[in-house]
Design an enzyme around this catalytic site. Structure first.
Site, short mmCIF file in Angstrom:
data_model
loop_
_atom_site.label_atom_id
_atom_site.label_comp_id
_atom_site.label_asym_id
_atom_site.label_seq_id
_atom_site.Cartn_x
_atom_site.Cartn_y
_atom_site.Cartn_z
N HIS A 46 0.85 -1.19 0.00
CA HIS A 46 0.00 0.00 0.00
C HIS A 46 0.89 1.24 0.00
CE1 HIS A 46 -3.95 -1.85 1.75
NE2 HIS A 46 -3.33 -2.69 0.94
N GLU A 48 0.89 3.91 1.76
CA GLU A 48 1.33 4.35 3.08
C GLU A 48 2.51 3.54 3.59
OE1 GLU A 48 -1.78 3.57 2.04
OE2 GLU A 48 -3.25 4.27 3.49
N CYS A 76 -6.33 2.03 5.75
CA CYS A 76 -6.99 0.80 6.18
C CYS A 76 -6.38 0.36 7.52
CB CYS A 76 -6.79 -0.29 5.14
SG CYS A 76 -5.07 -0.87 5.01
N CYS A 79 -2.55 -0.28 7.35
CA CYS A 79 -1.77 0.96 7.25
C CYS A 79 -1.88 1.79 8.52
CB CYS A 79 -2.22 1.76 6.04
SG CYS A 79 -1.82 0.90 4.49
#
Length: 145
Positions: A46, A48, A76, A79
């Site tokens: 992801h 992040e 999410c 993260c």
């Protein structure tokens, strides 16, 4: 946040959900990344997480309490956990994620007093632009299906 939106567009160009993240230390961007799950075949890639890894490497430390993370979509749970564990000082995000958001929409890990860190969270920054990018991406996916 504009740079995070540019990163999100890079993700879209290689078939990933258009999410971008930028880490700022002081007044300098020290890391930028986009979603690369499809590109890397990695469920943890992801934006992040990739940006936090790059920022930690750049600073030579894992504690990022004096950094701000800008991200186009509400983080999410994975993260959000990484953000809390990295002790990021401030998180600024654009679009809320009603299905998976962990900084206020579905969960709120940033405000859970049982955890070892509570980052400051600002939401809704360039939310319309962030949402539009995501909506267009998924609309195009439905047309292609």
């Amino acid at each position: 946040m504009r740079q995070a939106l540019s990163e999100a567009q890079r993700a879209q160009a290689h078939g990933d959900v258009p999410v971008g993240a930028v880490v700022v230390h002081g007044d300098k961007v020290i890391a930028a990344a986009c979603n690369e799950r499809e590109l890397r075949n990695d469920p943890t890639a992801h934006a992040e997480v990739l940006a936090l890894r790059a920022a930690a490497e750049r600073l030579g430390r894992w504690r990022l309490e004096d950094c701000t993370l800008f991200v186009t979509l509400e983080p999410c749970a994975m993260c959000a956990g990484a953000i809390v564990n990295a002790r990021v000082g401030t998180v600024v995000y654009g679009a809320a994620d009603l299905k998976a958001g962990a900084f206020g929409s579905l969960y709120n890990l940033a405000a859970d007093p049982r955890l070892n860190h509570e980052p400051t969270v600002r939401h809704g920054v360039l939310a319309a632009e962030s949402s539009e990018l995501l909506q267009q991406f998924f609309a195009d996916k439905r047309v292609d299906a």
